[in-house]
Design an enzyme around this catalytic site. Structure first.
Site, PDB file in Angstrom:
ATOM      1  N   THR A 243       0.820  -1.195   0.000  1.00 18.99           N
ATOM      2  CA  THR A 243       0.000   0.000   0.000  1.00 18.99           C
ATOM      3  C   THR A 243       0.861   1.256   0.000  1.00 18.99           C
ATOM      4  OG1 THR A 243      -0.011   0.196   2.391  1.00 18.99           O
ATOM      5  CG2 THR A 243      -1.639  -1.247   1.439  1.00 18.99           C
ATOM      6  N   ASP A 274      -6.128  -5.609   4.522  1.00 22.00           N
ATOM      7  CA  ASP A 274      -5.795  -5.072   5.838  1.00 22.00           C
ATOM      8  C   ASP A 274      -5.875  -3.553   5.893  1.00 22.00           C
ATOM      9  OD1 ASP A 274      -3.456  -5.063   4.083  1.00 22.00           O
ATOM     10  OD2 ASP A 274      -2.373  -4.300   5.814  1.00 22.00           O
ATOM     11  N   GLY A 360       2.327  -4.530   2.558  1.00 19.03           N
ATOM     12  CA  GLY A 360       2.824  -5.869   2.242  1.00 19.03           C
ATOM     13  C   GLY A 360       1.679  -6.817   1.958  1.00 19.03           C
ATOM     14  N   GLY A 362      -1.358  -8.252   2.713  1.00 16.82           N
ATOM     15  CA  GLY A 362      -2.406  -7.855   3.638  1.00 16.82           C
ATOM     16  C   GLY A 362      -3.095  -8.996   4.344  1.00 16.82           C
TER      17      GLY A 362
END
Length: 479
Positions: A243, A274, A360, A362
């Site tokens: 992200t 996430d 990374g 998620g």
């Protein structure tokens, strides 16, 4: 309960990230490195100028008021969303069906009723982070039932299986923390945020990654296990599964994390990661402690980024921010001197705050509630956030362990976090500030993490790899 340290002003701090994963020097050209370097340094520098420029208004003091942590962090993320190099906004990755579905979140250590919010499944909101910010800002009105942005069609109760955002009955965000898809986009429209045609998010680079990954997946059964690949991860190519984000501390000592993403390359349409999930990809918190439990560790073990170069473990920028918080009794805005000789822990009370943004894989972050776990370890374990971060996102930490024997083969467990920790130590009896500490935090367990921050001397710094590899990267010094 809000813990509000009595401080007059704080030196703002800032760090941003643009994704993490299987990023390797040997597969990155000097030209591509230079592009990321320029983008990261430009964005962090522009945000630094913004957060240090006072705004003058009728309600502000004669000296003007400075941007809040929420304003600073979302300002940075808008710039990241608008840059096609990064996996958010214009340049977001595609689902398996060739669709862009965006997610975003914000959270503050104190100051807003909802504390943190997330939005997901967005296909038309130009800057998802601005929708999350609006939801946070409207929280007090939403929670008390005083917000009504207008009912779409109050006389209708059903609009079929796939209503348009214009049809939905969305008077406000209500007390909700997480909104998805058409409901979230209807809210964005009523907030007056920019909506775009889905084609706005398309970039040729992301489309080519999408197609290559799908083709690679078709032939994976014929590949040896050491070169296992899927449509979401490859051992030979960095497929974005992370992200963009920013963490900022403002002049009041409030810390905010803002995060935005297109998700994992070739994720299932409808997948929620996430980034919008509270505690998994983002968290911010402030709390009070008796004594100064992390003081001895802080003073004895912290080191600057320069000493970190080439060494494993967490990357940490320390110095000026250690004297960033100021007590009312201090004579100068950015100077700090101890008010008294060292005191016993029983004479002290400490306010600590932290905010982190993850990037990374998620699904791995979701499985261990990664970011909230970091802050939980720091709060309840009496350790610095630096140490807590190492235990979760550092090499060999809980994120990596969560992948089991699939580590390095599927992309599971890969990722990192950025953050800021603030500490204000006071004399229990007088309430005077005894010591202040503040840290910019960063750690990751994979090949690299795109990141940039403002160092102790007010200069923009960036890294992709472990520091030493960045210094040695071909063409870096001329870029």
């Amino acid at each position: 309960m809000d813990y509000k340290p009595q401080v007059s002003t704080v030196k703002p701090r800032l760090i941003i990230h643009g994704g993490a994963g299987n990023i390797r020097p040997e597969t990155m050209s000097p030209e591509k490195y230079a592009q990321y370097r320029e983008a990261l340094l430009t964005i962090v520098s522009q945000t630094d100028a913004y957060m240090n420029t006072p705004v003058y208004s009728k309600t502000a003091s004669p000296q003007g008021s400075y941007p809040s942590a929420l304003e600073i962090a979302t300002y940075a993320v808008v710039l990241l969303e608008n840059n096609p190099l990064f996996n958010s906004g214009h340049g977001a990755v595609f689902t398996r069906d060739g669709i862009n579905e965006l997610e975003a979140s914000v959270m503050v250590s104190r100051g807003f009723a909802k504390r943190g919010v997330g939005v997901t499944g967005l296909r038309r909101v130009r800057n998802p982070i601005l929708l999350a910010r609006k939801m946070l800002e409207q929280g007090e009105r939403d929670l008390t039932g005083r917000a009504n942005l207008g009912w779409s069609k109050a006389d209708q109760t059903s609009f079929g299986p796939d209503p348009s955002p214009e049809d939905l009955d969305i008077p406000s965000a209500q007390g909700h923390t997480l909104l998805h898809g058409p409901s979230a986009e209807s809210l964005a429209q009523k907030y007056g945020l920019a909506l775009v045609d889905p084609s706005y998010f398309y970039t040729r680079n992301r489309w080519d990654e999408h197609l290559r990954a799908l083709e690679r997946e078709k032939t994976k059964a014929e590949a040896p296990i050491r070169s296992f690949g899927s449509a979401t991860w490859s051992p030979d190519e960095y497929l974005p599964q992370g992200t963009c984000g920013a963490v900022a501390m403002d002049s009041e000592g409030v810390i905010c994390c803002a995060t935005s993403t297109g998700g994992m390359t070739n994720k299932l349409t409808g997948r929620i990661g996430d980034t919008p999930s509270v505690g998994a990809g983002f968290w911010a918190e402030e709390w009070a402690e008796d004594g100064d439990p992390t003081g001895r560790v802080q003073k004895g073990e912290l080191s600057s980024w320069k000493s970190y170069l080439g060494l494993p473990g967490p990357a940490l920028e320390v110095g000026g921010a250690l004297r960033g918080f100021l007590g009312d009794c201090l004579p100068s805005p950015y100077l700090y001197q101890p008010l008294a000789p060292a005191r016993r822990d029983s004479d002290l009370v400490t306010t600590r705050s932290a905010a982190l943004s993850g990037t990374g894989n998620g699904d791995s972050f979701l499985r261990i509630a990664a970011v909230r776990t970091v802050v939980g370890i720091a709060r309840w374990g009496g350790v610095s956030v630096t140490e807590a971060l190492r235990r979760i996102a550092g090499r060999g930490g809980e994120l990596q362990k969560s992948a089991g024997d699939r580590w390095g083969k599927t992309g599971e467990g890969e990722g990192g976090m950025i953050g800021i920790e603030g500490v204000v130590v006071k004399d229990r009896a007088s309430g005077q500030v005894v010591e202040t500490r503040g840290e910019i935090l960063q750690d990751f367990n994979c090949g690299g993490m795109f990141r940039a921050w403002i160092d102790d001397d007010g200069r923009a710094a960036m890294r992709i790899f472990d520091g030493k590899k960045d210094e040695e990267f071909p063409g870096r010094k001329s870029s």
